[in-house]
Write an enzyme that holds these catalytic residues in place. Structure first.
Site, PDB file in Angstrom:
ATOM      1  N   ARG A  19       6.625   2.606   9.574  1.00  0.00           N
ATOM      2  CA  ARG A  19       6.691   1.402  10.716  1.00  0.00           C
ATOM      3  C   ARG A  19       6.226  -0.035   9.878  1.00  0.00           C
ATOM      4  NH1 ARG A  19       2.372  -0.004  10.982  1.00  0.00           N
ATOM      5  NH2 ARG A  19       3.026  -1.550  12.257  1.00  0.00           N
ATOM      6  N   GLY A  20       6.732  -0.988  10.428  1.00  0.00           N
ATOM      7  CA  GLY A  20       6.061  -2.290   9.801  1.00  0.00           C
ATOM      8  C   GLY A  20       7.151  -2.824   8.981  1.00  0.00           C
ATOM      9  N   ALA A  21       7.758  -4.196   9.088  1.00  0.00           N
ATOM     10  CA  ALA A  21       8.780  -4.688   8.446  1.00  0.00           C
ATOM     11  C   ALA A  21       8.885  -4.267   6.984  1.00  0.00           C
ATOM     12  CB  ALA A  21       8.697  -6.145   9.000  1.00  0.00           C
ATOM     13  N   ARG A  44      16.727   0.774  12.459  1.00  0.00           N
ATOM     14  CA  ARG A  44      15.953  -0.255  13.416  1.00  0.00           C
ATOM     15  C   ARG A  44      16.703  -1.783  13.406  1.00  0.00           C
ATOM     16  NH1 ARG A  44       9.786  -0.015  13.875  1.00  0.00           N
ATOM     17  NH2 ARG A  44      10.017  -0.714  15.903  1.00  0.00           N
ATOM     18  N   GLN A  74      -0.042   0.813  18.006  1.00  0.00           N
ATOM     19  CA  GLN A  74      -0.328   0.614  16.373  1.00  0.00           C
ATOM     20  C   GLN A  74      -1.790  -0.072  16.272  1.00  0.00           C
ATOM     21  OE1 GLN A  74       2.285  -0.170  18.187  1.00  0.00           O
ATOM     22  NE2 GLN A  74       3.904  -0.118  16.840  1.00  0.00           N
ATOM     23  N   ASP A 129       8.239  -9.571  12.118  1.00  0.00           N
ATOM     24  CA  ASP A 129       9.415  -8.869  11.871  1.00  0.00           C
ATOM     25  C   ASP A 129      10.677  -9.733  11.496  1.00  0.00           C
ATOM     26  OD1 ASP A 129       7.794  -7.010  13.669  1.00  0.00           O
ATOM     27  OD2 ASP A 129       8.925  -5.560  12.664  1.00  0.00           O
ATOM     28  N   ASN A 167       7.887 -10.597  16.651  1.00  0.00           N
ATOM     29  CA  ASN A 167       6.820  -9.641  16.174  1.00  0.00           C
ATOM     30  C   ASN A 167       6.410  -8.778  17.409  1.00  0.00           C
ATOM     31  OD1 ASN A 167       4.703  -8.836  14.202  1.00  0.00           O
ATOM     32  ND2 ASN A 167       3.267  -9.517  15.749  1.00  0.00           N
ATOM     33  N   LYS A 168       5.509  -7.731  17.069  1.00  0.00           N
ATOM     34  CA  LYS A 168       5.383  -6.820  18.109  1.00  0.00           C
ATOM     35  C   LYS A 168       5.233  -7.435  19.741  1.00  0.00           C
ATOM     36  CE  LYS A 168       5.384  -3.356  17.927  1.00  0.00           C
ATOM     37  NZ  LYS A 168       6.755  -2.544  18.081  1.00  0.00           N
TER      38      LYS A 168
HETATM   39  O1  MRU Z   1       7.306  -1.518  15.987  1.00  0.00           O
HETATM   40  P1  MRU Z   1       6.430  -1.523  14.618  1.00  0.00           P
HETATM   41  O2  MRU Z   1       5.089  -0.810  14.630  1.00  0.00           O
HETATM   42  O3  MRU Z   1       7.363  -1.297  13.386  1.00  0.00           O
HETATM   43  O4  MRU Z   1       6.189  -3.213  14.456  1.00  0.00           O
HETATM   44  C1  MRU Z   1       5.494  -3.627  13.645  1.00  0.00           C
HETATM   45  C2  MRU Z   1       4.894  -5.064  13.883  1.00  0.00           C
HETATM   46  O5  MRU Z   1       5.358  -5.562  14.827  1.00  0.00           O
HETATM   47  C3  MRU Z   1       4.333  -5.641  12.737  1.00  0.00           C
HETATM   48  O6  MRU Z   1       3.556  -6.739  13.224  1.00  0.00           O
HETATM   49  C4  MRU Z   1       5.386  -6.326  11.746  1.00  0.00           C
HETATM   50  O7  MRU Z   1       6.241  -5.460  11.182  1.00  0.00           O
HETATM   51  C5  MRU Z   1       4.588  -6.730  10.545  1.00  0.00           C
HETATM   52  S1  MRU Z   1       4.122  -5.765   9.628  1.00  0.00           S
HETATM   53  C6  MRU Z   1       3.271  -6.405   8.017  1.00  0.00           C
END
Ligand code: MRU
Length: 347
Positions: A45-47, A88, A195, A236, A246-247
């Site tokens: 996970r994470g963009a 996603r 996270q 994201d 973002n999250k």
């Molecule tokens: O649902 P996730 O864990 O994929 O969400 C991730 C985030 O919101 C991060 O802050 C974002 O992807 C940036 S990662 C460098």
């Protein structure tokens, strides 16, 4: 170095982030579908990390199709790309990487299938390696924004685990520490998937960077008491006007930052910008399984069948963002013109 994904000749190894910090297990993916499944279920996970994983997934997908004639390969490869794309919806790095792989393929589709697969593998490796370089540049540009002795607040995980390596928001923190700054990080636990508690705290622990874990509802009080100098988060998807997804919980922090006069920074690579969207209103927001809210791991904490709202991301309006830190430079008080100028290098 923390490596969320490892490419080996015939497989992609994905560090299963659902189990960190309790276990550090790699899942071995041999097919495109397995990689898409790991993206959908948050093993990776994470963009930027899902973008890089998707690119390798498509290499595995291309290999699965190697016996097909050219026309059959084309249709089946596009189908795999479209399936991967749907894993996603919010992080644009996923479609960015899929599109980049498809573009590469379109330019070479007259070649032999074996050569096509080799070239696609090179492209995926380039996406992966470029991401680490990009994050180091983000760290370099961003670290001057971190004052000596700063108390930093971060949300979710925008670290090495969320990228090919080094991290975006945590890349800035890492760079500041490498430069000898004495800093301390408050880590939002980041409900519902935690996270922050599970991943960011673990990363900071690995790096011996001083930190304190808080629950999300403690951030306001810390700011009220003057204990937060800087907030830095990842992204994201960033629309053309600078609105940033973002999250979930990021928007609330930005509102608090404005009220308490704390600078609010977003660190993200140029692959996170979606210039086809005019504003954050157009960003698709993923809604996930209600069990993420009703359960902590396998333990139910809410009444059975209780109604749940579980958006995984929110959108922070651009006016609440002090600056966006990219690998091409800092966009202070972002707007459409400044974003385009920095991304195109005409600033
Ligand atoms: O649902 P996730 O864990 O994929 O969400 C991730 C985030 O919101 C991060 O802050 C974002 O992807 C940036 S990662 C460098």
């Amino acid at each position: 170095m923390i490596r969320p994904i490892i490419w080996e000749e015939d497989q992609l190894k994905i560090l299963d982030q659902r189990n960190i910090p309790l276990a550090l297990d790699y899942i071995r993916c041999f097919t495109c579908r397995e990689v898409a499944e790991c993206i959908a279920n948050l093993s990776v996970r994470g963009a930027p990390a899902i973008g890089a994983a998707a690119a390798f997934g498509l290499v595995l997908g291309a290999r699965e199709l190697r016996e097909l004639p050219k026309e059959g390969f084309k249709n089946a490869f596009q189908e795999k790309a479209s399936h991967m794309h749907q894993a996603r919806p919010t992080a644009v790095n996923l479609s960015w990487a899929v599109e980049r792989m498809l573009n590469k393929y379109r330019g070479i589709r007259e070649k032999d299938i074996k050569d096509i697969i080799d070239i696609l593998e090179e492209e995926a490796l380039t996406i992966y390696q470029e991401d680490i370089i990009t994050n180091k540049k983000i760290g370099e540009f961003g670290s001057p924004l971190i004052p000596e002795g700063a108390q930093i607040l971060t949300h979710c995980n925008a670290g090495a685990l969320a990228t090919a390596g080094y991290g975006t928001a945590l890349g800035v923190v890492r760079r500041a520490v490498e430069q000898g700054k004495q800093i301390h990080v408050y880590v939002d636990e980041t409900r519902p998937v935690l996270q922050g508690a599970r991943l960011t705290a673990w990363e900071l622990e690995q790096e011996k960077i001083p930190y304190t874990l808080i629950t999300d509802n403690m951030a306001a009080m810390l700011m009220q008491k003057g204990k937060v100098d800087v907030i830095i988060v990842g992204a994201d998807r960033i629309a053309e006007n600078g609105d940033t997804a973002n999250k979930i919980g990021t928007y609330g922090l930005a509102v608090l930052a404005e009220f308490h006069n704390v600078p609010f920074y977003v660190a993200a690579p140029s692959s996170t910008f979606d210039l086809t969207l005019k504003s954050g209103e157009e960003i698709p927001i993923e809604e996930r399984d209600s069990r993420e809210v009703t359960h902590v791991f396998t333990q139910r904490i809410a009444p059975e069948d209780c109604p749940v709202f579980n958006p995984s991301f929110d959108v922070t309006p651009v006016e609440l963002i002090s600056a966006i830190i990219t690998e091409k430079g800092i966009i202070a008080k972002p707007d459409k013109e400044k974003i385009i100028a920095v991304l195109q290098g005409t600033n």
